[in-house]
Design a protein around this motif. Sequence first.
Motif, PDB file in Angstrom:
ATOM      1  N   GLY A   1      46.584  42.038  35.767  1.00 16.79           N
ATOM      2  CA  GLY A   1      45.670  42.924  35.075  1.00 16.79           C
ATOM      3  C   GLY A   1      46.236  43.560  33.827  1.00 16.79           C
ATOM      4  O   GLY A   1      45.512  44.243  33.099  1.00 16.79           O
ATOM      5  N   ALA A   2      47.519  43.351  33.537  1.00 16.81           N
ATOM      6  CA  ALA A   2      48.116  43.886  32.318  1.00 16.81           C
ATOM      7  C   ALA A   2      47.768  42.995  31.131  1.00 16.81           C
ATOM      8  O   ALA A   2      47.418  41.814  31.287  1.00 16.81           O
ATOM      9  N   TYR A   3      47.842  43.563  29.948  1.00 12.65           N
ATOM     10  CA  TYR A   3      47.649  42.754  28.751  1.00 12.65           C
ATOM     11  C   TYR A   3      48.721  41.664  28.672  1.00 12.65           C
ATOM     12  O   TYR A   3      49.866  41.879  29.077  1.00 12.65           O
ATOM     13  N   ALA A   4      48.328  40.519  28.129  1.00 11.09           N
ATOM     14  CA  ALA A   4      49.260  39.404  27.958  1.00 11.09           C
ATOM     15  C   ALA A   4      50.076  39.625  26.693  1.00 11.09           C
ATOM     16  O   ALA A   4      49.969  38.893  25.704  1.00 11.09           O
ATOM     17  N   ASP A   5      50.889  40.683  26.716  1.00 16.26           N
ATOM     18  CA  ASP A   5      51.876  40.974  25.674  1.00 16.26           C
ATOM     19  C   ASP A   5      53.229  40.612  26.279  1.00 16.26           C
ATOM     20  O   ASP A   5      53.805  41.390  27.055  1.00 16.26           O
TER      21      ASP A   5
ATOM     22  N   ASP B   1      67.306  37.603  17.276  1.00 11.87           N
ATOM     23  CA  ASP B   1      67.722  36.207  17.360  1.00 11.87           C
ATOM     24  C   ASP B   1      67.629  35.645  18.775  1.00 11.87           C
ATOM     25  O   ASP B   1      67.672  34.425  18.962  1.00 11.87           O
ATOM     26  N   ASN B   2      67.529  36.518  19.771  1.00 13.58           N
ATOM     27  CA  ASN B   2      67.410  36.067  21.158  1.00 13.58           C
ATOM     28  C   ASN B   2      65.989  36.130  21.689  1.00 13.58           C
ATOM     29  O   ASN B   2      65.747  35.774  22.838  1.00 13.58           O
ATOM     30  N   VAL B   3      65.052  36.608  20.863  1.00 11.04           N
ATOM     31  CA  VAL B   3      63.633  36.630  21.244  1.00 11.04           C
ATOM     32  C   VAL B   3      63.024  35.306  20.803  1.00 11.04           C
ATOM     33  O   VAL B   3      62.757  35.075  19.627  1.00 11.04           O
ATOM     34  N   ASP B   4      62.826  34.414  21.769  1.00  9.00           N
ATOM     35  CA  ASP B   4      62.437  33.045  21.447  1.00  9.00           C
ATOM     36  C   ASP B   4      60.928  32.822  21.453  1.00  9.00           C
ATOM     37  O   ASP B   4      60.446  31.842  20.877  1.00  9.00           O
ATOM     38  N   PHE B   5      60.200  33.684  22.116  1.00 12.37           N
ATOM     39  CA  PHE B   5      58.759  33.460  22.277  1.00 12.37           C
ATOM     40  C   PHE B   5      58.069  34.811  22.284  1.00 12.37           C
ATOM     41  O   PHE B   5      58.515  35.752  22.950  1.00 12.37           O
ATOM     42  N   VAL B   6      56.996  34.927  21.524  1.00 11.20           N
ATOM     43  CA  VAL B   6      56.224  36.175  21.473  1.00 11.20           C
ATOM     44  C   VAL B   6      54.745  35.853  21.626  1.00 11.20           C
ATOM     45  O   VAL B   6      54.185  35.067  20.862  1.00 11.20           O
ATOM     46  N   MET B   7      54.125  36.470  22.630  1.00 15.79           N
ATOM     47  CA  MET B   7      52.674  36.402  22.819  1.00 15.79           C
ATOM     48  C   MET B   7      52.136  37.822  22.814  1.00 15.79           C
ATOM     49  O   MET B   7      52.651  38.696  23.507  1.00 15.79           O
ATOM     50  N   LYS B   8      51.127  38.055  22.017  1.00 12.58           N
ATOM     51  CA  LYS B   8      50.451  39.354  22.005  1.00 12.58           C
ATOM     52  C   LYS B   8      48.964  39.120  22.219  1.00 12.58           C
ATOM     53  O   LYS B   8      48.331  38.342  21.511  1.00 12.58           O
ATOM     54  N   ASP B   9      48.427  39.783  23.245  1.00 13.12           N
ATOM     55  CA  ASP B   9      46.999  39.681  23.551  1.00 13.12           C
ATOM     56  C   ASP B   9      46.594  38.234  23.844  1.00 13.12           C
ATOM     57  O   ASP B   9      45.482  37.815  23.528  1.00 13.12           O
ATOM     58  N   GLY B  10      47.526  37.477  24.433  1.00 11.82           N
ATOM     59  CA  GLY B  10      47.231  36.098  24.787  1.00 11.82           C
ATOM     60  C   GLY B  10      47.357  35.108  23.652  1.00 11.82           C
ATOM     61  O   GLY B  10      47.114  33.918  23.838  1.00 11.82           O
TER      62      GLY B  10
ATOM     63  N   ILE C   1      47.085  39.179  32.012  1.00  8.81           N
ATOM     64  CA  ILE C   1      47.888  38.492  33.018  1.00  8.81           C
ATOM     65  C   ILE C   1      47.085  38.420  34.302  1.00  8.81           C
ATOM     66  O   ILE C   1      46.623  39.441  34.824  1.00  8.81           O
ATOM     67  N   LYS C   2      46.919  37.207  34.823  1.00 10.72           N
ATOM     68  CA  LYS C   2      46.116  37.023  36.029  1.00 10.72           C
ATOM     69  C   LYS C   2      46.974  37.029  37.282  1.00 10.72           C
ATOM     70  O   LYS C   2      46.598  37.623  38.304  1.00 10.72           O
ATOM     71  N   THR C   3      48.147  36.362  37.239  1.00 14.06           N
ATOM     72  CA  THR C   3      48.971  36.225  38.435  1.00 14.06           C
ATOM     73  C   THR C   3      50.447  36.264  38.058  1.00 14.06           C
ATOM     74  O   THR C   3      50.852  35.659  37.063  1.00 14.06           O
TER      75      THR C   3
ATOM     76  N   TYR D   1      42.599  50.212  23.618  1.00 15.93           N
ATOM     77  CA  TYR D   1      43.084  49.190  24.545  1.00 15.93           C
ATOM     78  C   TYR D   1      42.857  49.658  25.972  1.00 15.93           C
ATOM     79  O   TYR D   1      43.727  50.265  26.593  1.00 15.93           O
ATOM     80  N   LYS D   2      41.679  49.377  26.479  1.00  9.65           N
ATOM     81  CA  LYS D   2      41.265  49.886  27.781  1.00  9.65           C
ATOM     82  C   LYS D   2      41.092  48.797  28.834  1.00  9.65           C
ATOM     83  O   LYS D   2      40.768  49.090  29.980  1.00  9.65           O
ATOM     84  N   ASP D   3      41.282  47.537  28.444  1.00  8.85           N
ATOM     85  CA  ASP D   3      41.012  46.433  29.373  1.00  8.85           C
ATOM     86  C   ASP D   3      42.185  46.132  30.293  1.00  8.85           C
ATOM     87  O   ASP D   3      42.007  45.491  31.333  1.00  8.85           O
ATOM     88  N   GLY D   4      43.395  46.548  29.914  1.00 12.00           N
ATOM     89  CA  GLY D   4      44.569  46.225  30.717  1.00 12.00           C
ATOM     90  C   GLY D   4      45.666  47.241  30.504  1.00 12.00           C
ATOM     91  O   GLY D   4      45.562  48.154  29.690  1.00 12.00           O
ATOM     92  N   SER D   5      46.743  47.068  31.250  1.00 11.17           N
ATOM     93  CA  SER D   5      47.909  47.947  31.130  1.00 11.17           C
ATOM     94  C   SER D   5      48.849  47.421  30.052  1.00 11.17           C
ATOM     95  O   SER D   5      48.883  46.227  29.748  1.00 11.17           O
ATOM     96  N   LEU D   6      49.636  48.326  29.490  1.00 13.01           N
ATOM     97  CA  LEU D   6      50.662  47.977  28.516  1.00 13.01           C
ATOM     98  C   LEU D   6      52.036  48.238  29.119  1.00 13.01           C
ATOM     99  O   LEU D   6      52.190  49.006  30.064  1.00 13.01           O
ATOM    100  N   GLY D   7      53.051  47.590  28.563  1.00 12.55           N
ATOM    101  CA  GLY D   7      54.434  47.889  28.922  1.00 12.55           C
ATOM    102  C   GLY D   7      54.911  47.338  30.242  1.00 12.55           C
ATOM    103  O   GLY D   7      56.018  47.671  30.675  1.00 12.55           O
ATOM    104  N   VAL D   8      54.111  46.506  30.896  1.00 14.27           N
ATOM    105  CA  VAL D   8      54.499  45.951  32.197  1.00 14.27           C
ATOM    106  C   VAL D   8      54.075  44.490  32.274  1.00 14.27           C
ATOM    107  O   VAL D   8      53.159  44.046  31.577  1.00 14.27           O
ATOM    108  N   ILE D   9      54.740  43.753  33.152  1.00 13.22           N
ATOM    109  CA  ILE D   9      54.287  42.423  33.546  1.00 13.22           C
ATOM    110  C   ILE D   9      53.704  42.572  34.942  1.00 13.22           C
ATOM    111  O   ILE D   9      54.423  42.749  35.930  1.00 13.22           O
ATOM    112  N   ALA D  10      52.387  42.579  35.028  1.00 11.96           N
ATOM    113  CA  ALA D  10      51.694  42.803  36.296  1.00 11.96           C
ATOM    114  C   ALA D  10      50.294  42.240  36.187  1.00 11.96           C
ATOM    115  O   ALA D  10      49.757  42.060  35.078  1.00 11.96           O
TER     116      ALA D  10
END
Length: 471
Positions: A411-415, A433-442, A62-64, A400-409
Motif C-alpha cells: 500500500g505504500a507508494y512505489a518510490d 554512485d551506488n544508487v543503481d535504480f530509481v523508481m518514483k511513483d511507479g 507497492i502491492k506485495t 499524496y494521499k493514496d499511499g504511504s511514503l518512506g517505507v517499503i510496505a
Amino acid sequence: MNFVSSKPIKTTLLAAATALLAMSAQAQEEPRQVLFTNVNVFNGVDDGLIENASVLVEGNLIKTVSSDAISAEGAFVVDGEGRTLMPGLIDMHSHLCLRDGIPWARDAYDQMLAGAYTSQVLIDYLDQGFTTTRDTGCNVLGIAKGVNNGIIPGPRIFPSGGVISQTGGHGDIGNFNDMPGTVDDLEKHGWSYITDGVTEARRAARHNLRGGATQIKVMAGGGVASEFDPIHMTQMSVEEMEAIVEVARDYGTYVTVHAYHDRSVNRAIDAGVRVIEHNFLVSEDTIIRMAEEGVALSAQATMSLEVFDPKMVEQITFFSADQKAKAVSVNAGATQMFEWAIKHNVLIVTGGDMFGPDVGRQAENLIWFNKIANNNLFTLQTATSNAAEVLGWSGEMSKYKDGSLGVIAEGAYADIILVDGNPLESLDAVLRDNVDFVMKDGIVHKNWLPEENAPVFKPAQTNRNAYPSNN
C-alpha cells in the motif's frame, strides 16, 4: 540487474522500458505490474534486511512484499542481482530554486533562468535517489504543481512557498539601500514575504496555502548567509507567529521555523511551532523541551559539521568576515546539539540546505549525521520513515494521499531505489554512485545496466490525469 519479461517471447530492454512508461487506455484499465526479484529489502523501519525477497508494484503502489517468490503473470521483472531495495530517500530541507544562492538569483539572472535551473536540480535529486523533498523556502509552488501533473520530472515536492520574515530578518533578501516598502525582485516573485505585524503575517501564510503550500516556513532568528541579521537575533513576535500557526492549523497543517538559539526556539515553541530547522546553538534544556512537547528537529549535518568547519569556511569566497564568524559559531555548537537531541529521543529528520558547489551532495548529509549518531538504522530513518512522519503533519494539504511514503510496505507508494551494498552496514551504499535504480511513483527514472549499455530512462510523459489539475 536486468529487466526480464515473464512471457515466453523475447522482449528487449527498450521495449520493456517503453511498456513501463506508456500510458495507453488499456494500461490505465489494467495497471502495469513490475516485479522485483533477488533483492534484500530495507523497509525504512526495521533493523535488518528481508533477504532474497520479492516486491510487486502495481501502478504507482507497492502491492506485495514477500520473502517467498511472487507469481505475477505478465509483469515485467527487475532482477536486483542481490542489491538492497529500499524506500526512495527524503530530503527535508531543500531550497530547490536557490542553487547558487540569493545574490545570484536576485541580481544575475531572471526568473526564467531560475526555473530552468530548478528543473536541472529536480532531475539531479532523482539521480541521487531522492524521490521526495520538502522545500523550505522558494517559490516552487508552480514547480510542484508541474511535477504533480506530470509536466516535468522531479521528486515529490512538499513546498512551503515563500518564507515569512520580518524586516531585517533572515528572509529579508533585498539590497542595503532599499527603503521601507521596497519590494525587491525575489520578493516580487514570491521567494519571501517581508511582514511586520499580525495582519501582514497572517496574510502571507494564507497566500502561501492558497497557492498549494503544504506547510509554512517562518524565519524566527538570525542566520549565517544573510546580510542584515546577526545570528544572536530573535525574529518575529510571538503574536505574529501565533497568527501564522493559527492559519496553518485552520488548514490542518503546521509551521516550521529557522532558528538557532534558545530564545528564538522557545518563542517559536510557545507559539505552537512543530519543527525547528537548524537549532545548533540551543541548550540541553531546550532539547529536553522539544522532546517532551513532540517538536521535531530538522538537521543539516553536512553544512554545520563540514562546510562550516573553520578551515573550510575560509574557502567560502562569497562570505564576508562577519558571515564566516557566524558559520564558525554554528560549527562549534552543532556536535553537542546533535548529541543532546539523540540522547533525549527528539524526532529527527535530515535535509541538506545546500547551495553552490555543495548541491548534489544530499546523501552526504546522512554520512555526516551518522558521524555523531553512529547508528545506521537511526540515520536512515531520518530520511525515510521519520521524514514521512513529519510530512504526514501536512494532513489534507498533502497531495499524496493514496499511499504511504518512506517505507517499503504493501500500500505504500512505489518510490523505490536499489543500492549496491547494505546501508545498515555502510551508509556509502546510499551515495549517488551506488544508487543503481530509481523508481518514483511507479515510473523508472534511473536504471544502470553497464553490461548492456542501457540508457537512463526519464519519463517523456506521465499520467497527467493521476492528480488534480489545480495544485
